[in-house]
Design an enzyme around this catalytic site. Structure first.
Site, PDB file in Angstrom:
ATOM      1  N   ASP A  27       5.418  -4.604  -2.866  1.00 21.41           N
ATOM      2  CA  ASP A  27       4.940  -5.842  -2.234  1.00 21.41           C
ATOM      3  C   ASP A  27       3.475  -5.711  -1.817  1.00 21.41           C
ATOM      4  O   ASP A  27       3.008  -4.610  -1.513  1.00 21.41           O
ATOM      5  CB  ASP A  27       5.827  -6.132  -1.010  1.00 21.41           C
ATOM      6  CG  ASP A  27       5.684  -7.558  -0.530  1.00 21.41           C
ATOM      7  OD1 ASP A  27       5.082  -8.382  -1.253  1.00 21.41           O
ATOM      8  OD2 ASP A  27       6.169  -7.852   0.576  1.00 21.41           O
ATOM      9  N   ASN A  75      11.127 -15.337  -8.156  1.00 20.40           N
ATOM     10  CA  ASN A  75       9.677 -15.375  -8.416  1.00 20.40           C
ATOM     11  C   ASN A  75       9.263 -16.506  -9.369  1.00 20.40           C
ATOM     12  O   ASN A  75       8.074 -16.815  -9.478  1.00 20.40           O
ATOM     13  CB  ASN A  75       9.173 -14.026  -8.958  1.00 20.40           C
ATOM     14  CG  ASN A  75       9.080 -12.943  -7.908  1.00 20.40           C
ATOM     15  OD1 ASN A  75       9.235 -11.755  -8.184  1.00 20.40           O
ATOM     16  ND2 ASN A  75       8.824 -13.319  -6.651  1.00 20.40           N
TER      17      ASN A  75
HETATM   18  C1  FPP Z   1       4.879  -8.730  -4.834  1.00 19.82           C
HETATM   19  O1  FPP Z   1       3.607  -8.882  -4.291  1.00 19.82           O
HETATM   20  C2  FPP Z   1       4.746  -8.290  -6.210  1.00 19.82           C
HETATM   21  C3  FPP Z   1       5.267  -8.939  -7.283  1.00 19.82           C
HETATM   22  C4  FPP Z   1       6.072 -10.167  -7.204  1.00 19.82           C
HETATM   23  C5  FPP Z   1       5.014  -8.443  -8.624  1.00 19.82           C
HETATM   24  C6  FPP Z   1       5.094  -6.977  -8.738  1.00 19.82           C
HETATM   25  C7  FPP Z   1       4.565  -6.557 -10.034  1.00 19.82           C
HETATM   26  C8  FPP Z   1       3.812  -5.448 -10.208  1.00 19.82           C
HETATM   27  C9  FPP Z   1       3.452  -4.519  -9.121  1.00 19.82           C
HETATM   28  C10 FPP Z   1       3.360  -5.048 -11.539  1.00 19.82           C
HETATM   29  C11 FPP Z   1       4.548  -4.777 -12.387  1.00 19.82           C
HETATM   30  C12 FPP Z   1       4.240  -4.019 -13.542  1.00 19.82           C
HETATM   31  C13 FPP Z   1       4.971  -4.025 -14.664  1.00 19.82           C
HETATM   32  C14 FPP Z   1       4.681  -3.031 -15.669  1.00 19.82           C
HETATM   33  C15 FPP Z   1       6.032  -5.006 -14.938  1.00 19.82           C
HETATM   34  P1  FPP Z   1       3.164 -10.326  -3.837  1.00 19.82           P
HETATM   35  O2  FPP Z   1       2.525 -11.022  -4.977  1.00 19.82           O
HETATM   36  O3  FPP Z   1       4.338 -11.061  -3.254  1.00 19.82           O
HETATM   37  O4  FPP Z   1       2.118  -9.987  -2.726  1.00 19.82           O
HETATM   38  P2  FPP Z   1       1.866 -10.803  -1.394  1.00 19.82           P
HETATM   39  O5  FPP Z   1       3.133 -10.705  -0.587  1.00 19.82           O
HETATM   40  O6  FPP Z   1       0.731 -10.076  -0.774  1.00 19.82           O
HETATM   41  O7  FPP Z   1       1.516 -12.199  -1.799  1.00 19.82           O
END
Ligand code: FPP
Length: 251
Positions: A27, A75
């Protein structure tokens, strides 16, 4: 071994007590980017690069399964530009990281509703699984279009169908059988993570591995996912090693 932030104490991990299965809720990509006045997707790109770093660190530490929450069934609610970017990430990740995955002897698995993903994402996932199927080292298990309740719902439906058709007896439905019907069933004795880490300071489970984490140790760290270094990873494992796991008993 590493020195903590205040440089006052050295931390030595017990090599005999490395969790077999570690699950991570990655996250904070968006906030990492916001802090740098960059678009959210830049955070996801940095997050993808960090998956490479942490995969290698886990593999070299002797972790047997690393399960990463890459995209949840919820998501899809994000803006389409961001969803599209996230759907391209596995293509870029495997496109650039495959030689190292092979070199590290890592086996890739992807669990979730893969068939609802765009064609290119499905292909990247299927190819990565096929290209690493012979590897015998750590399993890098991506949860992609995955939701814990959705997983349980699908398992219950299949169990009901098998009970009706006579493949299984209703009385044989126990812990082990339910575990086998879940998406982590293929992991056998390693299906349940000993350690679940969430980055970014949020302290929630967010529909991840609801059944499997019944007795997991939960470690929440403040770092955003792109800032989750191998040192912070080791510190999280050290925290795990200080816990006394009792599984409902006394010792
Ligand atoms: C949450 O952070 C993260 C995600 C929903 C996506 C996670 C994906 C990756 C780390 C890359 C994955 C890599 C591969 C190879 C599939 P957020 O966007 O919710 O962050 P925030 O809470 O700060 O908005």
């Amino acid at each position: 071994m590493f020195t903590n932030k205040k440089e006052t104490a050295k931390i030595q991990l017990d090599p005999e007590n490395i969790p077999n299965h570690i699950a991570i809720i990655m996250d904070g990509n968006g906030r990492w980017a916001n802090k740098r006045l960059m678009p959210r997707v830049a955070g996801h790109k940095a997050g993808m690069e960090n998956v490479k770093t942490i995969t290698k660190a886990a593999s070299r530490m002797g972790v047997k399964v690393l399960t990463l929450y890459a995209f949840s069934t919820e998501n899809w609610k994000r803006p389409s530009d961001e969803v599209n970017f996230l759907m391209q990430l596995p293509v870029d990740f495997f496109g650039t990281f495959m030689p190292e995955l092979i070199e590290e002897n890592v086996r890739v698995k992807v669990m979730g509703n893969i068939h609802d993903l765009p064609e290119k994402t499905q292909k990247a996932a299927q190819d990565a699984m096929a290209d690493t199927a012979q590897n015998t080292g750590m399993i890098l298990n991506f949860a992609l279009n995955y939701g814990g309740r959705d997983e349980i719902q699908q398992a219950v439906q299949q169990i009901a169908k098998d009970a009706v058709s006579g493949t299984i007896e209703a009385d044989s439905i126990d812990d082990d059988l339910i575990s086998q019907y879940l998406m982590t069933g293929f992991l056998g004795e390693y299906a349940d993570p000993e350690l679940l880490i969430r980055t970014s300071g949020e302290e929630r489970i967010s529909n991840f591995l609801l059944w499997q984490i019944a007795y997991s140790e939960l470690v929440f760290v403040d770092e955003f996912w792109p800032d989750f270094t191998p040192q912070v990873f080791e510190k999280s494992i050290f925290t795990y090693q200080q816990r006394h796991r009792r599984f409902g008993g006394l010792k």
